[in-house]
Design a protein around this motif. Structure first.
Motif, PDB file in Angstrom:
ATOM      1  N   ASP A 129       0.836  -1.208   0.000  1.00 34.71           N
ATOM      2  CA  ASP A 129       0.000   0.000   0.000  1.00 34.71           C
ATOM      3  C   ASP A 129       0.868   1.254   0.000  1.00 34.71           C
ATOM      4  OD1 ASP A 129      -2.471  -1.187  -0.128  1.00 34.71           O
ATOM      5  OD2 ASP A 129      -2.939  -0.955   1.996  1.00 34.71           O
ATOM      6  N   GLY A 130       1.974   1.205   0.756  1.00 38.85           N
ATOM      7  CA  GLY A 130       2.884   2.342   0.794  1.00 38.85           C
ATOM      8  C   GLY A 130       3.550   2.587  -0.543  1.00 38.85           C
ATOM      9  N   VAL A 131       3.917   1.512  -1.221  1.00 35.94           N
ATOM     10  CA  VAL A 131       4.513   1.629  -2.565  1.00 35.94           C
ATOM     11  C   VAL A 131       3.500   2.232  -3.536  1.00 35.94           C
ATOM     12  CG1 VAL A 131       5.439   0.324  -4.515  1.00 35.94           C
ATOM     13  CG2 VAL A 131       6.125  -0.278  -2.174  1.00 35.94           C
ATOM     14  N   ILE A 132       2.274   1.711  -3.469  1.00 39.54           N
ATOM     15  CA  ILE A 132       1.224   2.165  -4.385  1.00 39.54           C
ATOM     16  C   ILE A 132       0.867   3.626  -4.138  1.00 39.54           C
ATOM     17  CG2 ILE A 132      -1.218   1.858  -4.967  1.00 39.54           C
ATOM     18  CD1 ILE A 132      -0.744  -1.177  -4.344  1.00 39.54           C
ATOM     19  N   ALA A 133       0.949   4.058  -2.890  1.00 39.64           N
ATOM     20  CA  ALA A 133       0.587   5.440  -2.549  1.00 39.64           C
ATOM     21  C   ALA A 133       1.456   6.452  -3.292  1.00 39.64           C
ATOM     22  CB  ALA A 133       0.701   5.655  -1.040  1.00 39.64           C
ATOM     23  N   GLN A 134       2.644   6.036  -3.727  1.00 34.43           N
ATOM     24  CA  GLN A 134       3.554   6.928  -4.440  1.00 34.43           C
ATOM     25  C   GLN A 134       3.473   6.754  -5.952  1.00 34.43           C
ATOM     26  OE1 GLN A 134       7.543   7.068  -2.521  1.00 34.43           O
ATOM     27  NE2 GLN A 134       6.684   5.613  -1.055  1.00 34.43           N
ATOM     28  N   LYS A 135       2.393   6.150  -6.418  1.00 34.76           N
ATOM     29  CA  LYS A 135       2.217   5.854  -7.840  1.00 34.76           C
ATOM     30  C   LYS A 135       2.189   7.125  -8.695  1.00 34.76           C
ATOM     31  CE  LYS A 135      -2.802   6.010  -7.439  1.00 34.76           C
ATOM     32  NZ  LYS A 135      -2.763   6.548  -6.079  1.00 34.76           N
ATOM     33  N   LYS A 136       2.480   6.935  -9.969  1.00 29.74           N
ATOM     34  CA  LYS A 136       2.309   8.023 -10.931  1.00 29.74           C
ATOM     35  C   LYS A 136       0.857   8.109 -11.394  1.00 29.74           C
ATOM     36  CE  LYS A 136       6.969   7.922 -12.960  1.00 29.74           C
ATOM     37  NZ  LYS A 136       7.753   7.654 -14.203  1.00 29.74           N
ATOM     38  N   GLU A 137       0.262   6.949 -11.633  1.00 30.23           N
ATOM     39  CA  GLU A 137      -1.115   6.932 -12.125  1.00 30.23           C
ATOM     40  C   GLU A 137      -1.707   5.529 -12.003  1.00 30.23           C
ATOM     41  OE1 GLU A 137      -1.644   6.496 -16.569  1.00 30.23           O
ATOM     42  OE2 GLU A 137       0.392   7.341 -16.566  1.00 30.23           O
ATOM     43  N   ILE A 138      -3.025   5.465 -12.063  1.00 28.08           N
ATOM     44  CA  ILE A 138      -3.732   4.195 -12.212  1.00 28.08           C
ATOM     45  C   ILE A 138      -4.068   4.056 -13.691  1.00 28.08           C
ATOM     46  CG2 ILE A 138      -5.821   2.887 -11.666  1.00 28.08           C
ATOM     47  CD1 ILE A 138      -5.924   4.318  -9.001  1.00 28.08           C
ATOM     48  N   ARG A 139      -3.613   2.982 -14.304  1.00 27.17           N
ATOM     49  CA  ARG A 139      -3.797   2.817 -15.747  1.00 27.17           C
ATOM     50  C   ARG A 139      -4.944   1.872 -16.097  1.00 27.17           C
ATOM     51  NH1 ARG A 139       1.559   2.843 -19.057  1.00 27.17           N
ATOM     52  NH2 ARG A 139       1.339   4.987 -18.304  1.00 27.17           N
ATOM     53  N   LYS A 140      -5.286   1.001 -15.178  1.00 25.08           N
ATOM     54  CA  LYS A 140      -6.336   0.028 -15.474  1.00 25.08           C
ATOM     55  C   LYS A 140      -6.997  -0.374 -14.166  1.00 25.08           C
ATOM     56  CE  LYS A 140      -6.902  -4.697 -17.304  1.00 25.08           C
ATOM     57  NZ  LYS A 140      -6.175  -5.853 -17.884  1.00 25.08           N
ATOM     58  N   LYS A 141      -8.315  -0.560 -14.208  1.00 26.32           N
ATOM     59  CA  LYS A 141      -9.022  -0.950 -12.994  1.00 26.32           C
ATOM     60  C   LYS A 141     -10.217  -1.814 -13.364  1.00 26.32           C
ATOM     61  CE  LYS A 141     -10.677   1.104  -8.675  1.00 26.32           C
ATOM     62  NZ  LYS A 141     -10.867   2.370  -7.941  1.00 26.32           N
ATOM     63  N   THR A 142     -10.211  -3.056 -12.909  1.00 24.54           N
ATOM     64  CA  THR A 142     -11.338  -3.958 -13.121  1.00 24.54           C
ATOM     65  C   THR A 142     -11.674  -4.601 -11.780  1.00 24.54           C
ATOM     66  OG1 THR A 142     -10.049  -5.963 -13.583  1.00 24.54           O
ATOM     67  CG2 THR A 142     -10.421  -4.456 -15.436  1.00 24.54           C
ATOM     68  N   ALA A 143     -12.641  -5.492 -11.795  1.00 21.07           N
ATOM     69  CA  ALA A 143     -13.024  -6.177 -10.562  1.00 21.07           C
ATOM     70  C   ALA A 143     -11.906  -7.063 -10.035  1.00 21.07           C
ATOM     71  CB  ALA A 143     -14.284  -7.008 -10.799  1.00 21.07           C
ATOM     72  N   ALA A 144     -11.061  -7.565 -10.945  1.00 22.96           N
ATOM     73  CA  ALA A 144     -10.044  -8.540 -10.548  1.00 22.96           C
ATOM     74  C   ALA A 144      -8.655  -7.955 -10.394  1.00 22.96           C
ATOM     75  CB  ALA A 144      -9.990  -9.693 -11.562  1.00 22.96           C
ATOM     76  N   VAL A 145      -8.365  -6.819 -11.055  1.00 20.98           N
ATOM     77  CA  VAL A 145      -6.997  -6.299 -11.043  1.00 20.98           C
ATOM     78  C   VAL A 145      -6.994  -4.787 -11.206  1.00 20.98           C
ATOM     79  CG1 VAL A 145      -6.727  -6.617 -13.555  1.00 20.98           C
ATOM     80  CG2 VAL A 145      -4.693  -6.547 -12.086  1.00 20.98           C
ATOM     81  N   THR A 146      -6.050  -4.152 -10.519  1.00 25.74           N
ATOM     82  CA  THR A 146      -5.783  -2.727 -10.726  1.00 25.74           C
ATOM     83  C   THR A 146      -4.321  -2.586 -11.129  1.00 25.74           C
ATOM     84  OG1 THR A 146      -7.401  -2.119  -9.035  1.00 25.74           O
ATOM     85  CG2 THR A 146      -5.854  -0.414  -9.730  1.00 25.74           C
ATOM     86  N   ARG A 147      -4.079  -1.820 -12.168  1.00 26.45           N
ATOM     87  CA  ARG A 147      -2.722  -1.626 -12.691  1.00 26.45           C
ATOM     88  C   ARG A 147      -2.226  -0.235 -12.335  1.00 26.45           C
ATOM     89  NH1 ARG A 147      -1.263  -3.726 -18.596  1.00 26.45           N
ATOM     90  NH2 ARG A 147      -1.221  -5.614 -17.298  1.00 26.45           N
ATOM     91  N   TYR A 148      -1.079  -0.199 -11.640  1.00 25.64           N
ATOM     92  CA  TYR A 148      -0.489   1.066 -11.194  1.00 25.64           C
ATOM     93  C   TYR A 148       0.848   1.293 -11.905  1.00 25.64           C
ATOM     94  CZ  TYR A 148      -3.655   0.313  -7.199  1.00 25.64           C
ATOM     95  OH  TYR A 148      -4.740   0.070  -6.395  1.00 25.64           O
ATOM     96  N   VAL A 149       1.086   2.522 -12.340  1.00 22.08           N
ATOM     97  CA  VAL A 149       2.408   2.920 -12.827  1.00 22.08           C
ATOM     98  C   VAL A 149       3.139   3.543 -11.650  1.00 22.08           C
ATOM     99  CG1 VAL A 149       3.720   4.274 -14.488  1.00 22.08           C
ATOM    100  CG2 VAL A 149       1.490   3.334 -15.135  1.00 22.08           C
ATOM    101  N   LEU A 150       4.247   2.915 -11.246  1.00 24.96           N
ATOM    102  CA  LEU A 150       4.966   3.354 -10.055  1.00 24.96           C
ATOM    103  C   LEU A 150       6.041   4.381 -10.399  1.00 24.96           C
ATOM    104  CD1 LEU A 150       5.413  -0.110  -8.282  1.00 24.96           C
ATOM    105  CD2 LEU A 150       3.503   1.509  -8.117  1.00 24.96           C
ATOM    106  N   LEU A 151       6.598   4.991  -9.379  1.00 22.07           N
ATOM    107  CA  LEU A 151       7.651   5.982  -9.594  1.00 22.07           C
ATOM    108  C   LEU A 151       8.920   5.344 -10.134  1.00 22.07           C
ATOM    109  CD1 LEU A 151       7.378   8.314  -6.461  1.00 22.07           C
ATOM    110  CD2 LEU A 151       6.726   8.825  -8.820  1.00 22.07           C
ATOM    111  N   GLY A 152       9.285   4.180  -9.595  1.00 23.00           N
ATOM    112  CA  GLY A 152      10.523   3.530 -10.015  1.00 23.00           C
ATOM    113  C   GLY A 152      10.346   2.756 -11.306  1.00 23.00           C
TER     114      GLY A 152
END
Length: 232
Positions: A129-152
């Motif tokens: 959750d801490g890693v995700i909190a620093q995300k650049k953006e959410i690129r995809k979101k469905t019932a089964a998966v959420t795709r995050y673009v991270l800083l690194g």
């Protein structure tokens, strides 16, 4: 399977789900114990092209919920042979959906299960959750998966599916890294790719290939896995 809502953090879901309640003989609720499962996907071939690198991901089960952390080159890529790219993390809340996708590739996935107390499993979820909190953006979101673009960004030897899996698994307190130099053979890379990898930065543990991680888990005498699953 209780699916987490999108209004709370995954750590809050893990903490609150599966809370003890009254049961009766006719309506008994069985709550499975918490665990983490290090998933190692093997090589596969598709359209006459061999994919030998393999894959690693981390599955956490806590409070009746699945969380699968799956990092890779799922966005823009660059560099020699597209070896670098955006650092993209898929967070799956359905293990069945995740593993079905891996099986569809024709690859065999081996899961190394480590039983954990609930607090340790929740700590892994909180870490991500801490890693995700620093995300650049959410690129995809469905019932089964959420795709995050991270800083690194993704890097083949210091920030890839294996290193992200190891970092998350370490939060459990299990000493899964043991004698890494004995297992760092860069399994899955060609001779040319191994020479190129030796010119790159290295991780602190020296393990960045999925098959090397698998060999280390198999040989670990300090933190033996509690169960091994084969998915194919």
């Amino acid at each position: 399977m209780v699916q987490p809502t999108r209004t709370s953090s995954t750590a809050e879901i893990a903490k609150n789900a599966g809370a003890p309640g009254k049961t009766t003989k006719t309506n008994q609720v069985v709550v499975s114990g918490s665990y983490m499962e290090i998933l190692i996907g093997g090589p596969y071939a598709r359209d006459k092209e061999e994919h030998l690198f393999g894959h690693a991901a981390l599955h956490v089960f806590v409070g009746g919920n699945d969380f699968i952390y799956d990092f890779g080159r799922y966005g823009r890529t660059w560099g020699n042979f597209d070896s670098e790219g955006e650092g993209v993390l898929n967070v799956w809340t359905s293990f069945k959906t995740y593993i079905s996708g891996e099986n569809s590739l024709g690859r065999v996935t081996t899961g190394f299960v480590y039983n954990l107390d609930k607090a340790k499993a929740q700590a892994i979820v909180a870490y991500f959750d801490g890693v995700i909190a620093q995300k650049k953006e959410i690129r995809k979101k469905t019932a089964a998966v959420t795709r995050y673009v991270l800083l690194g960004d993704y890097h083949p030897t210091v920030n890839n599916c294996t290193t992200v899996t190891i970092d998350g698994a370490k939060i459990s307190g299990k000493p899964i890294v043991q004698n890494p130099s004995e297992y760092s053979e860069m399994r899955g890379l060609s001779w040319v790719e191994r020479q190129a990898a030796r010119t790159q930065k290295s991780t602190q543990d020296g393990i960045f290939m999925p098959a090397d991680l698998q060999a280390m888990l198999e040989g670990n005498t300090e933190a033996r896995y509690d169960k091994k699953n084969i998915y194919k």
